[in-house]
Design a protein around this motif. Sequence first.
Motif, PDB file in Angstrom:
ATOM      1  N   LYS A 193       3.954   1.552  -1.026  1.00 20.05           N
ATOM      2  CA  LYS A 193       4.676   1.634  -2.304  1.00 20.05           C
ATOM      3  C   LYS A 193       3.785   2.247  -3.387  1.00 20.05           C
ATOM      4  N   ARG A 194       2.494   1.849  -3.398  1.00 17.57           N
ATOM      5  CA  ARG A 194       1.554   2.410  -4.380  1.00 17.57           C
ATOM      6  C   ARG A 194       1.395   3.919  -4.201  1.00 17.57           C
ATOM      7  N   CYS A 195       1.612   4.414  -2.991  1.00 16.87           N
ATOM      8  CA  CYS A 195       1.498   5.853  -2.703  1.00 16.87           C
ATOM      9  C   CYS A 195       2.802   6.602  -2.951  1.00 16.87           C
ATOM     10  N   SER A 213       0.828  -1.199   0.000  1.00 15.80           N
ATOM     11  CA  SER A 213       0.000   0.000   0.000  1.00 15.80           C
ATOM     12  C   SER A 213       0.866   1.255   0.000  1.00 15.80           C
TER      13      SER A 213
END
Length: 153
Positions: A96-98, A94
């Motif tokens: 990393k996606r941000c 999560s």
Amino acid sequence: MSGGLRPLTAFDLPILEHLHADSFPEDPWSAGSFGKLLALPGVHGLLTQASQRPLGFLLWRRAADEAEVLTLCVQPAARRRGLAASLLRAGMASLKRCGTQRLFLEVAEDNLAARELYKSLRFCEVGRRSGYYRRSRGPKIDALLLEISLKDD
């Protein structure tokens, strides 16, 4: 989220308080403390459960391109089943996606099971806080500051 994971909400405050007290009886956090944390910008977390029974949670704070684990708890009876690793992997994904580049956490030097978990996930020691953790009996314990890069390799 699959695998019994779901985002934390304000409705989970009593659950967080209970799980934290089971995991850290010498320094439990209150539902009010968790409520204040969850109200802050950048603070998020995940709860893991089986048959709708809460078993553990991960709480982190993100700022700019870095984040820190605020706490990670798994009920003592549910440990050694991969729940903490699952929470951390999902939390790291999560983050990393941000766009988060690095994740930090602290662990008590004497918490060998947690240290092994973090080592297996490739966290590296980058610092130490002497006498950071108080124990009801015995000397204070150092906190090890660990870091993992979340950048694409």
